[in-house]
Write a protein that holds these residues in place. Structure first.
Motif, PDB file in Angstrom:
ATOM      1  N   ARG A 113      13.929   1.469  -0.697  1.00  0.00           N
ATOM      2  CA  ARG A 113      15.214   0.906  -1.116  1.00  0.00           C
ATOM      3  C   ARG A 113      15.163  -0.624  -1.100  1.00  0.00           C
ATOM      4  N   LEU A 114      14.666  -1.190  -0.014  1.00  0.00           N
ATOM      5  CA  LEU A 114      14.628  -2.644   0.124  1.00  0.00           C
ATOM      6  C   LEU A 114      13.665  -3.292  -0.867  1.00  0.00           C
ATOM      7  N   ARG A 115      12.526  -2.667  -1.081  1.00  0.00           N
ATOM      8  CA  ARG A 115      11.553  -3.198  -2.049  1.00  0.00           C
ATOM      9  C   ARG A 115      12.159  -3.227  -3.444  1.00  0.00           C
ATOM     10  N   LEU A 116      12.825  -2.131  -3.815  1.00  0.00           N
ATOM     11  CA  LEU A 116      13.439  -2.072  -5.143  1.00  0.00           C
ATOM     12  C   LEU A 116      14.604  -3.052  -5.279  1.00  0.00           C
ATOM     13  N   GLU A 117      15.382  -3.221  -4.210  1.00  0.00           N
ATOM     14  CA  GLU A 117      16.484  -4.201  -4.235  1.00  0.00           C
ATOM     15  C   GLU A 117      15.963  -5.608  -4.490  1.00  0.00           C
ATOM     16  N   TYR A 131      10.580  -5.826  -6.454  1.00  0.00           N
ATOM     17  CA  TYR A 131       9.119  -5.813  -6.368  1.00  0.00           C
ATOM     18  C   TYR A 131       8.551  -4.467  -6.794  1.00  0.00           C
ATOM     19  N   SER A 132       7.479  -4.501  -7.557  1.00  0.00           N
ATOM     20  CA  SER A 132       6.693  -3.291  -7.779  1.00  0.00           C
ATOM     21  C   SER A 132       5.902  -3.034  -6.497  1.00  0.00           C
ATOM     22  N   GLN A 133       5.342  -1.838  -6.364  1.00  0.00           N
ATOM     23  CA  GLN A 133       4.505  -1.572  -5.198  1.00  0.00           C
ATOM     24  C   GLN A 133       3.304  -2.512  -5.179  1.00  0.00           C
ATOM     25  N   ASP A 134       2.757  -2.787  -6.344  1.00  0.00           N
ATOM     26  CA  ASP A 134       1.600  -3.673  -6.441  1.00  0.00           C
ATOM     27  C   ASP A 134       1.949  -5.088  -5.983  1.00  0.00           C
ATOM     28  N   ALA A 135       3.055  -5.628  -6.496  1.00  0.00           N
ATOM     29  CA  ALA A 135       3.479  -6.985  -6.129  1.00  0.00           C
ATOM     30  C   ALA A 135       3.837  -7.061  -4.644  1.00  0.00           C
ATOM     31  N   PHE A 136       4.500  -6.030  -4.145  1.00  0.00           N
ATOM     32  CA  PHE A 136       4.885  -6.032  -2.741  1.00  0.00           C
ATOM     33  C   PHE A 136       3.658  -5.931  -1.840  1.00  0.00           C
ATOM     34  N   ARG A 164       8.192  -9.105   7.516  1.00  0.00           N
ATOM     35  CA  ARG A 164       8.111 -10.527   7.161  1.00  0.00           C
ATOM     36  C   ARG A 164       8.252 -10.714   5.653  1.00  0.00           C
ATOM     37  N   ALA A 165       7.618  -9.850   4.883  1.00  0.00           N
ATOM     38  CA  ALA A 165       7.687  -9.952   3.418  1.00  0.00           C
ATOM     39  C   ALA A 165       9.105  -9.710   2.905  1.00  0.00           C
ATOM     40  N   LEU A 166       9.886  -8.938   3.648  1.00  0.00           N
ATOM     41  CA  LEU A 166      11.271  -8.644   3.257  1.00  0.00           C
ATOM     42  C   LEU A 166      12.282  -9.559   3.942  1.00  0.00           C
ATOM     43  N   ASN A 167      11.778 -10.525   4.727  1.00  0.00           N
ATOM     44  CA  ASN A 167      12.646 -11.426   5.498  1.00  0.00           C
ATOM     45  C   ASN A 167      13.583 -10.660   6.431  1.00  0.00           C
ATOM     46  N   LEU A 168      13.008  -9.691   7.139  1.00  0.00           N
ATOM     47  CA  LEU A 168      13.755  -8.867   8.085  1.00  0.00           C
ATOM     48  C   LEU A 168      13.058  -8.881   9.429  1.00  0.00           C
ATOM     49  N   GLU A 169      13.755  -8.392  10.438  1.00  0.00           N
ATOM     50  CA  GLU A 169      13.144  -8.106  11.729  1.00  0.00           C
ATOM     51  C   GLU A 169      12.554  -6.698  11.624  1.00  0.00           C
ATOM     52  N   PRO A 170      11.416  -6.445  12.269  1.00  0.00           N
ATOM     53  CA  PRO A 170      10.789  -5.120  12.155  1.00  0.00           C
ATOM     54  C   PRO A 170      11.709  -3.954  12.511  1.00  0.00           C
ATOM     55  N   TRP A 171      12.562  -4.115  13.513  1.00  0.00           N
ATOM     56  CA  TRP A 171      13.440  -3.020  13.906  1.00  0.00           C
ATOM     57  C   TRP A 171      14.388  -2.609  12.778  1.00  0.00           C
ATOM     58  N   GLN A 172      14.683  -3.529  11.880  1.00  0.00           N
ATOM     59  CA  GLN A 172      15.595  -3.207  10.786  1.00  0.00           C
ATOM     60  C   GLN A 172      14.995  -2.185   9.824  1.00  0.00           C
TER      61      GLN A 172
END
Length: 79
Positions: free
Chosen positions: A19-23, A26-31, A62-70
């Protein structure tokens, strides 16, 4: 004893990551490139096939600018 199905947190991570990657658009490759992970690895996480290490969870967050627990937090509507 080997598990035949993924645990609940793995499914939550899979759902949140996709969900977050698509929001973010990012494609899976780019992510994967952004995280330093292979796109096939990202896809297997999103399908709940991978038991992700703490280090890779940190890279993904880190790539999503989140804390890991999120990434392993169940969405509010699913409680």
């Amino acid at each position: 004893m080997k598990r035949s199905h993924p645990g609940v947190l793995r499914i939550i991570l899979a759902t949140n990551l996709r969900r977050l990657r698509l929001e973010k658009g990012y494609s899976q490759d780019a992510f994967g490139y952004l995280c330093g992970l292979d796109r096939t690895y990202v896809g297997s996480i999103e399908r709940g096939e991978r038991n992700v290490s703490i280090d890779n969870l940190e890279r993904i967050a880190r790539a999503l600018n989140l804390e890991p627990w999120q990434l392993i937090r169940q969405p509010d509507g699913d409680r």
